[in-house]
Write a protein that holds these residues in place. Structure first.
Motif, PDB file in Angstrom:
ATOM      1  N   LYS A   2      43.456  56.443 157.444  1.00 55.68           N
ATOM      2  CA  LYS A   2      42.093  56.753 157.009  1.00 55.68           C
ATOM      3  C   LYS A   2      42.068  57.396 155.617  1.00 55.68           C
ATOM      4  N   HIS A   3      43.023  58.238 155.323  1.00 51.97           N
ATOM      5  CA  HIS A   3      43.007  58.907 154.014  1.00 51.97           C
ATOM      6  C   HIS A   3      43.431  57.914 152.928  1.00 51.97           C
ATOM      7  N   PRO A   4      42.724  57.910 151.784  1.00 47.48           N
ATOM      8  CA  PRO A   4      43.075  56.959 150.718  1.00 47.48           C
ATOM      9  C   PRO A   4      44.554  57.066 150.295  1.00 47.48           C
ATOM     10  N   TYR A   5      45.141  58.250 150.378  1.00 50.69           N
ATOM     11  CA  TYR A   5      46.558  58.392 150.004  1.00 50.69           C
ATOM     12  C   TYR A   5      47.466  57.705 151.034  1.00 50.69           C
TER      13      TYR A   5
ATOM     14  N   ARG B 103      43.009  67.688 146.077  1.00 49.70           N
ATOM     15  CA  ARG B 103      44.170  67.562 145.175  1.00 49.70           C
ATOM     16  C   ARG B 103      44.480  66.110 144.818  1.00 49.70           C
ATOM     17  N   PHE B 104      43.904  65.191 145.549  1.00 44.70           N
ATOM     18  CA  PHE B 104      44.184  63.771 145.312  1.00 44.70           C
ATOM     19  C   PHE B 104      43.144  63.141 144.380  1.00 44.70           C
ATOM     20  N   LYS B 105      42.143  63.932 143.959  1.00 40.50           N
ATOM     21  CA  LYS B 105      40.984  63.330 143.280  1.00 40.50           C
ATOM     22  C   LYS B 105      41.346  62.549 142.012  1.00 40.50           C
TER      23      LYS B 105
ATOM     24  N   ARG C 142      43.673  60.609 141.457  1.00 42.08           N
ATOM     25  CA  ARG C 142      44.283  59.297 141.719  1.00 42.08           C
ATOM     26  C   ARG C 142      43.510  58.491 142.757  1.00 42.08           C
ATOM     27  N   CYS C 143      42.368  59.031 143.173  1.00 44.83           N
ATOM     28  CA  CYS C 143      41.652  58.412 144.297  1.00 44.83           C
ATOM     29  C   CYS C 143      40.581  57.450 143.801  1.00 44.83           C
ATOM     30  N   ARG C 144      40.569  56.220 144.354  1.00 39.28           N
ATOM     31  CA  ARG C 144      39.560  55.237 143.913  1.00 39.28           C
ATOM     32  C   ARG C 144      38.189  55.529 144.500  1.00 39.28           C
ATOM     33  N   PHE C 145      38.090  56.448 145.481  1.00 37.10           N
ATOM     34  CA  PHE C 145      36.789  56.747 146.098  1.00 37.10           C
ATOM     35  C   PHE C 145      36.240  58.110 145.676  1.00 37.10           C
ATOM     36  N   ALA C 146      36.881  58.752 144.706  1.00 36.56           N
ATOM     37  CA  ALA C 146      36.490  60.130 144.358  1.00 36.56           C
ATOM     38  C   ALA C 146      35.015  60.215 143.959  1.00 36.56           C
ATOM     39  N   LYS C 147      34.337  61.262 144.403  1.00 30.45           N
ATOM     40  CA  LYS C 147      32.937  61.492 144.057  1.00 30.45           C
ATOM     41  C   LYS C 147      32.789  62.956 143.631  1.00 30.45           C
TER      42      LYS C 147
ATOM     43  N   ASP D 145      37.466  71.642 148.428  1.00 29.33           N
ATOM     44  CA  ASP D 145      38.735  71.191 148.998  1.00 29.33           C
ATOM     45  C   ASP D 145      38.461  70.735 150.441  1.00 29.33           C
ATOM     46  N   PRO D 146      38.652  69.457 150.779  1.00 30.26           N
ATOM     47  CA  PRO D 146      38.295  69.025 152.138  1.00 30.26           C
ATOM     48  C   PRO D 146      39.226  69.614 153.191  1.00 30.26           C
ATOM     49  N   GLU D 147      38.616  70.049 154.303  1.00 26.00           N
ATOM     50  CA  GLU D 147      39.408  70.589 155.423  1.00 26.00           C
ATOM     51  C   GLU D 147      39.903  69.438 156.282  1.00 26.00           C
TER      52      GLU D 147
ATOM     53  N   ALA E 293      41.813  64.942 156.004  1.00 27.03           N
ATOM     54  CA  ALA E 293      41.194  65.872 155.057  1.00 27.03           C
ATOM     55  C   ALA E 293      40.620  65.053 153.912  1.00 27.03           C
ATOM     56  N   CYS E 294      39.363  64.634 154.031  1.00 25.26           N
ATOM     57  CA  CYS E 294      38.752  63.785 153.004  1.00 25.26           C
ATOM     58  C   CYS E 294      37.242  63.814 153.178  1.00 25.26           C
ATOM     59  N   HIS E 295      36.516  63.887 152.045  1.00 27.86           N
ATOM     60  CA  HIS E 295      35.051  63.938 152.112  1.00 27.86           C
ATOM     61  C   HIS E 295      34.424  62.618 152.535  1.00 27.86           C
ATOM     62  N   LEU E 296      35.196  61.569 152.654  1.00 21.63           N
ATOM     63  CA  LEU E 296      34.635  60.299 153.140  1.00 21.63           C
ATOM     64  C   LEU E 296      34.320  60.383 154.627  1.00 21.63           C
ATOM     65  N   PHE E 297      34.904  61.400 155.280  1.00 16.82           N
ATOM     66  CA  PHE E 297      34.707  61.541 156.733  1.00 16.82           C
ATOM     67  C   PHE E 297      33.957  62.831 157.025  1.00 16.82           C
TER      68      PHE E 297
HETATM   69 FE1  SF4 Z   1      39.397  60.777 147.573  1.00 16.57          FE
HETATM   70 FE2  SF4 Z   1      37.467  62.583 147.665  1.00 16.57          FE
HETATM   71 FE3  SF4 Z   1      38.713  61.838 149.898  1.00 16.57          FE
HETATM   72 FE4  SF4 Z   1      39.962  63.330 148.064  1.00 16.57          FE
HETATM   73  S1  SF4 Z   1      38.190  63.927 149.282  1.00 16.57           S
HETATM   74  S2  SF4 Z   1      40.778  61.587 149.127  1.00 16.57           S
HETATM   75  S3  SF4 Z   1      39.127  62.472 146.185  1.00 16.57           S
HETATM   76  S4  SF4 Z   1      37.399  60.572 148.592  1.00 16.57           S
END
Ligand code: SF4
Length: 325
Positions: A249-252, A291-293, A295-300, A307-309, A320-324
């Motif tokens: 699920k996490h983009p990384y 911390r992945f922002k 390099r992340c293609r979905f960053a907003k 910092d996502p929990e 740990a991602c704001h997409l969820f």
């Molecule tokens: Fe990408 Fe944002 Fe999720 Fe981090 S929180 S992995 S930058 S979408």
């Protein structure tokens, strides 16, 4: 359903290293492990993956108290060992062992194989004389080596054989828990599967619990019940091995999995590789937000601020991602 008991629990574990700067500047910290939490059940394996420098080896070493944790808790078999002194850790060292990454550097070239394996037996005063010798021969046989080679030196063995010696050394004191720190990454591909299979057989026979550290997700999937993915000191995804591997699920995690080679050329053509762009940020005082922002293609925008929990998005599957939400 079988109710499995927890052998190791790590709660909000932090391991920061201070970095010297100019005398007048504020102290900085490398946040090698930052609020990492997980549990490992008795007889099971947690695979911990991520790129070099993500903090997975430091996590393993901190759990074994080779480093003094900055904060958080390490609970082993129901006992909080976080603040135990090195002296009071000695009886526990027998129960918690480590297999090292480099089978060339981790064995003392001046010691015979018998003495390398017997060292921990001597330190813990477990047995002496013939009984000790027989135990070492037994362990050599157990890891697929010849018990008659007890008086040979490490340089007389191949890389795969040396790693088997490292495993025999870890088993010598009958541990419950082993940190396997990238035990196959220095080995030829043809040998890697043999070592993994052997570790699995030993786990079944002796009821061992593993923290298996690796950067190769495909190898970790094979041996792990649970997988944790680390990025720059943080756990960004964790869950049952199949869930993380088949439904990352996490983009990384998705990017890591897309780089695993697929042996079937037809299937490989259908699978698109996600190339990570941007630089890995410095682990020294990382900026706010995810911390992945970079390099992340979905960053907003929210990713730069908060910092996502780590949240449970499906039963037992945490991300740990704001997409969820
Ligand atoms: Fe990408 Fe944002 Fe999720 Fe981090 S929180 S992995 S930058 S979408």
């Amino acid at each position: 359903m079988e109710n499995k008991s927890t052998l190791l629990e790590v709660k909000d574990l932090c391991m920061y290293f201070s970095v010297a700067k100019g005398i007048f500047s504020k102290k900085s910290y490398v946040k090698a492990v930052d609020r990492v939490s997980f549990k490992i059940n008795k007889g099971e394996t947690l695979g911990l993956v991520g790129e070099s420098g993500c903090g997975k080896t430091t996590t393993g070493r901190t759990i074994l108290k080779l480093y003094e944790p900055t904060s958080g808790q390490i609970i082993f078999d129901g006992e909080d060992i976080t603040k135990k002194s090195q002296k009071s850790m000695l009886p526990l060292r027998k129960r918690m062992q480590m297999i090292f990454q480099d089978p060339y550097a981790s064995l003392n070239p001046r010691m015979t194989v018998g003495d390398i394996i017997g060292e921990a037996i001597d330190i813990h005063g477990i047995m002496k004389g013939n009984e000790r010798t027989e135990r070492i021969r037994y362990l050599l046989n157990k890891v697929g080596l010849n018990g008659d080679h007890i008086n040979r030196y490490a340089h007389e063995f191949s890389g795969g054989q040396r790693q088997r010696i490292g495993i025999a050394r870890a088993l010598a004191v009958e541990p419950d828990f082993i940190v396997c720190d990238e035990p196959i990454s220095a080995l030829d591909v043809s040998i890697q599967a043999q070592i993994i299979n052997m570790l699995e057989e030993l786990q079944d026979e002796f009821g061992l619990t593993y923290l298996f550290i690796a950067h190769d997700l495909s190898m970790v999937k094979h041996i792990s019940d649970q997988i944790g993915v680390m990025y720059l000191g943080r756990l960004v995804e964790k869950g049952p091995s199949d869930d993380v591997y088949l439904n990352p699920k996490h983009p990384y995690t998705q990017a890591l999995l897309s780089s695993v080679p697929i042996p079937d050329p037809d299937e490989s053509k259908l699978t698109k590789r996600i190339v990570l762009e941007g630089d890995i940020p410095s682990p020294i005082d990382p900026p706010p937000g995810c911390r992945f922002k970079g390099r992340c293609r979905f960053a907003k925008p929210v990713c730069s601020e908060i910092d996502p929990e780590l949240k449970e998005v499906e039963p037992g599957h945490f991300v740990a991602c704001h997409l969820f939400k």
